[in-house]
Design an enzyme around this catalytic site. Structure first.
Site, PDB file in Angstrom:
ATOM      1  N   SER A  49     -35.936  22.566  18.898  1.00  0.00           N
ATOM      2  CA  SER A  49     -35.173  22.819  17.683  1.00  0.00           C
ATOM      3  C   SER A  49     -36.066  23.482  16.622  1.00  0.00           C
ATOM      4  O   SER A  49     -36.694  24.501  16.909  1.00  0.00           O
ATOM      5  CB  SER A  49     -34.543  21.515  17.192  1.00  0.00           C
ATOM      6  N   ASP A  88     -29.216  22.638  21.780  1.00  0.00           N
ATOM      7  CA  ASP A  88     -30.463  22.069  21.262  1.00  0.00           C
ATOM      8  C   ASP A  88     -31.111  21.121  22.279  1.00  0.00           C
ATOM      9  O   ASP A  88     -30.472  20.199  22.800  1.00  0.00           O
ATOM     10  CB  ASP A  88     -30.139  21.301  19.977  1.00  0.00           C
TER      11      ASP A  88
END
Length: 257
Positions: free
Chosen positions: A38, A155
């Site tokens: 991320s 993610d």
């Protein structure tokens, strides 16, 4: 001695990575391999490409907050993420990188994402850096997933928000990790974006904890009072990262003797 650096996800809190890396640069701490998830994937990828950490800091601090978070309803995600991607491409072009490939980076790098088709971690170890960063930042329910080959990627924090394990698997002798998530929040979420993100973070807590055992030193900047999308606090996050790294840099130096 090979040193690996794991940078975890944490939305705006992830900008604390910049502060940590500034201290590493000041004390000439060598980094031989970077793995990020991320926001950790964003900062880690840019550093692996050879961009100076102060240049990254300047770009982040001078970019209007509306360009960091793209507000708008889109299919499969509350936020499309297109402006984040465009901002990244612009920055990479400004620094002369263009659409650089992971194989071409100055420092070996891995970006963690999750394939919704197979339900497994997918690690980018080759191909477009910008695409890898876009995938690793696609928080489910907030940003649209990324289609890549036969995969639908989101993610990496869904299954691995702090990829210290990847660095051990790469044979690193010392693993440093920066954990910017918190198990107990200090504020209520302000909007639907923060409700979704916080729910996601709670679900991934156990996996993040488990990966901490692979790290020799874990840096935990004091960012618990900052909300996930509180873009007005980016500078505070950077400064928190600097303080934490400066307070614990002696531990790193001791390991590297």
């Amino acid at each position: 001695m090979k040193v690996g650096l794991a940078l975890g996800g944490g939305a705006v809190r992830g900008f604390a990575h910049i502060g940590v890396l500034k201290v590493f640069k000041k004390h000439q701490i060598p980094i031989d391999f970077i793995a990020g998830t991320s926001m950790g994937g964003v900062i880690g990828g840019l550093v692996a490409a050879g961009i100076d950490i102060e240049e990254i800091e300047e770009f982040v601090l001078t970019t209007p907050s509306y360009r960091i978070v793209d507000i708008g309803i889109r299919k499969r995600g509350i936020l499309a993420g297109n402006k984040i991607y465009a901002m990244l491409i612009q920055f990479m072009e400004q620094t002369g990188l263009g659409d650089i490939r992971i194989e071409e980076l100055k420092t070996p790098f891995r970006a963690v994402s999750v394939d919704l088709i197979k339900g497994k971690v997918f690690v980018f170890d080759e191909g477009s850096l910008s695409l890898a960063i876009r995938a690793t930042t696609s928080v489910p329910g907030i940003f649209s997933p990324v289609h890549y080959r036969d995969k639908v990627l989101v993610d990496g924090g869904v299954l691995n928000n702090l990829p210290a394990d990847l660095l051990r698997a790469q044979g690193m002798d010392v693993v440093l990790a920066v954990d910017v998530e918190r198990e107990h929040e200090e504020q209520e979420p302000r909007n639907i974006f923060e409700v979704v993100y916080r729910s996601f973070a709670i679900m991934t807590t156990e996996q993040r904890r488990a990966n901490l055992r692979y790290a020799d030193v874990v840096f935990r900047p004091e960012v618990g009072h900052i909300l996930a999308f509180e873009t007005s606090k980016i500078r505070d996050c950077i400064e928190a990262g600097e303080r934490e790294a400066q307070n614990r840099i002696h531990e790193v130096k001791k390991l590297l003797k």
